[in-house]
Design a protein around this motif. Sequence first.
Motif, short mmCIF file in Angstrom:
data_model
loop_
_atom_site.label_atom_id
_atom_site.label_comp_id
_atom_site.label_asym_id
_atom_site.label_seq_id
_atom_site.Cartn_x
_atom_site.Cartn_y
_atom_site.Cartn_z
N ASN A 5 0.84 -1.25 -0.02
CA ASN A 5 -0.06 -0.09 -0.18
C ASN A 5 0.87 1.42 -0.13
OD1 ASN A 5 -2.50 1.37 0.08
ND2 ASN A 5 -2.49 1.53 2.01
N LYS A 6 2.26 1.02 0.29
CA LYS A 6 2.99 2.33 0.17
C LYS A 6 3.23 2.82 -1.04
CE LYS A 6 7.02 3.54 2.86
NZ LYS A 6 8.30 3.00 3.71
N LEU A 7 3.28 4.40 -1.12
CA LEU A 7 3.69 4.78 -2.12
C LEU A 7 4.89 5.58 -2.24
CD1 LEU A 7 0.20 6.99 -2.15
CD2 LEU A 7 0.76 4.89 -3.63
N PRO A 8 5.77 5.44 -3.48
CA PRO A 8 6.90 6.07 -3.41
C PRO A 8 7.10 7.61 -3.12
CG PRO A 8 6.02 5.84 -5.57
CD PRO A 8 5.20 5.33 -4.83
N PHE A 9 8.07 7.91 -2.18
CA PHE A 9 8.24 9.45 -1.82
C PHE A 9 9.62 9.73 -2.08
CE2 PHE A 9 9.66 12.17 1.61
CZ PHE A 9 8.52 13.44 1.26
N ASN A 10 9.60 11.21 -2.65
CA ASN A 10 10.83 11.73 -3.07
C ASN A 10 11.08 13.08 -2.20
OD1 ASN A 10 12.87 13.11 -4.31
ND2 ASN A 10 12.22 13.00 -6.35
N PRO A 11 11.83 12.79 -1.28
CA PRO A 11 11.97 14.08 -0.27
C PRO A 11 12.70 15.26 -0.92
CG PRO A 11 13.56 12.23 -0.01
CD PRO A 11 12.58 11.83 -0.90
N ALA A 12 13.15 15.07 -2.27
CA ALA A 12 13.56 16.41 -2.88
C ALA A 12 12.32 17.28 -3.36
CB ALA A 12 14.50 15.71 -4.12
N LEU A 13 11.34 16.75 -3.28
CA LEU A 13 10.07 17.50 -3.65
C LEU A 13 9.34 18.35 -2.66
CD1 LEU A 13 8.25 15.04 -6.36
CD2 LEU A 13 9.48 17.04 -6.68
N GLN A 14 9.74 18.17 -1.53
CA GLN A 14 8.94 18.91 -0.28
C GLN A 14 9.18 20.33 -0.53
OE1 GLN A 14 10.99 16.61 3.03
NE2 GLN A 14 9.10 16.59 3.84
N GLU A 15 10.21 20.84 -0.94
CA GLU A 15 10.29 22.10 -1.15
C GLU A 15 9.31 22.94 -2.17
OE1 GLU A 15 13.55 25.28 -2.07
OE2 GLU A 15 14.26 23.78 -0.61
N LEU A 16 9.38 22.02 -3.21
CA LEU A 16 8.34 22.34 -4.45
C LEU A 16 6.80 22.24 -4.03
CD1 LEU A 16 7.94 23.22 -7.34
CD2 LEU A 16 7.89 20.44 -7.69
N THR A 17 6.60 21.34 -3.14
CA THR A 17 5.27 21.33 -2.73
C THR A 17 4.69 22.55 -1.91
OG1 THR A 17 5.71 19.91 -0.82
CG2 THR A 17 5.14 18.80 -2.93
N GLN A 18 5.62 22.99 -1.13
CA GLN A 18 5.29 24.02 -0.42
C GLN A 18 5.32 25.41 -1.18
OE1 GLN A 18 4.56 24.19 3.16
NE2 GLN A 18 3.91 26.34 2.49
N TYR A 19 6.01 25.43 -2.10
CA TYR A 19 6.24 26.57 -2.94
C TYR A 19 4.76 26.49 -3.69
CZ TYR A 19 6.92 29.36 -7.21
OH TYR A 19 6.78 30.32 -8.08
N LEU A 20 4.40 25.34 -4.43
CA LEU A 20 3.10 25.30 -5.14
C LEU A 20 1.92 25.67 -4.26
CD1 LEU A 20 3.84 22.08 -6.93
CD2 LEU A 20 3.62 24.32 -7.93
N ARG A 21 2.01 25.26 -2.98
CA ARG A 21 0.96 25.57 -1.85
C ARG A 21 0.77 27.25 -1.78
NH1 ARG A 21 1.78 20.64 0.43
NH2 ARG A 21 3.36 21.64 1.82
N ASP A 22 2.09 27.78 -1.56
CA ASP A 22 2.09 29.28 -1.38
C ASP A 22 1.59 29.90 -2.49
OD1 ASP A 22 3.32 28.67 1.22
OD2 ASP A 22 5.17 28.94 0.67
N PHE A 23 1.76 29.58 -3.75
CA PHE A 23 1.56 30.12 -5.02
C PHE A 23 0.51 29.89 -5.79
CE2 PHE A 23 5.61 31.69 -3.77
CZ PHE A 23 5.39 33.18 -3.76
N SER A 24 -0.59 29.27 -5.13
CA SER A 24 -1.71 28.38 -5.60
C SER A 24 -2.57 29.43 -6.57
CB SER A 24 -2.76 27.90 -4.53
OG SER A 24 -1.91 26.70 -3.79
N SER A 25 -3.32 28.70 -7.49
CA SER A 25 -4.32 29.49 -8.23
C SER A 25 -5.31 29.70 -7.47
CB SER A 25 -4.49 28.66 -9.65
OG SER A 25 -5.22 27.71 -9.35
N ASN A 26 -6.30 30.67 -7.91
CA ASN A 26 -7.81 30.72 -7.30
C ASN A 26 -8.57 29.61 -7.49
OD1 ASN A 26 -9.90 32.49 -6.16
ND2 ASN A 26 -10.83 32.47 -8.19
N ALA A 27 -8.43 28.99 -8.46
CA ALA A 27 -9.21 27.41 -8.73
C ALA A 27 -8.74 26.49 -7.61
CB ALA A 27 -9.10 27.19 -10.05
N GLU A 28 -7.52 26.29 -7.25
CA GLU A 28 -6.87 25.37 -6.44
C GLU A 28 -7.63 25.93 -4.99
OE1 GLU A 28 -2.71 24.53 -6.43
OE2 GLU A 28 -2.67 25.42 -8.36
N ILE A 29 -7.57 27.01 -4.63
CA ILE A 29 -7.81 27.63 -3.36
C ILE A 29 -9.46 27.26 -3.35
CG2 ILE A 29 -8.24 29.54 -1.80
CD1 ILE A 29 -5.60 30.56 -3.15
N VAL A 30 -10.35 27.69 -4.28
CA VAL A 30 -11.84 27.44 -4.22
C VAL A 30 -12.07 26.08 -4.05
CG1 VAL A 30 -13.93 27.43 -5.61
CG2 VAL A 30 -12.21 29.46 -5.46
#
Length: 120
Positions: A5-30
């Motif tokens: 059931n375990k999904l692969p995780f790439n720790p190198a993407l953690q910074e990117l995921t935070q950036y994407l949340r910080d600069f989300s589109s209006n549609a994502e927020i809605v």
Amino acid sequence: MDESNKLPFNPALQELTQYLRDFSSNAEIVLWNRIKDKQLGVDFSWQHPIGDFVFTFFCKEKRLAIEIESDAHTHPDAYFSSVQKQEALKDYNIRVIQLREEDIVKDVEKAVKLIKSSLT
């Protein structure tokens, strides 16, 4: 945890995921405001990394990924990235819903209904 059931995780993407949340589109927020906090009966995460990819929203329990497409996704390279994501996910039994930003902003209820129907 069951290893199958375990999904692969790439720790190198953690910074990117935070950036994407910080600069989300209006549609994502809605849409996030309509699916967070188990409003649909399940947990979703926002900007969830799986392997080498990041999905806009992800429900681990139902193995459902939601991609929100913007005009940037109409670029030919984006198409190949989308195809690569779907191919990579086959081994993990993950389904992907693709929604357009403009459709979410125009009618978020329709997007929520589609997500709800995909959870069953």
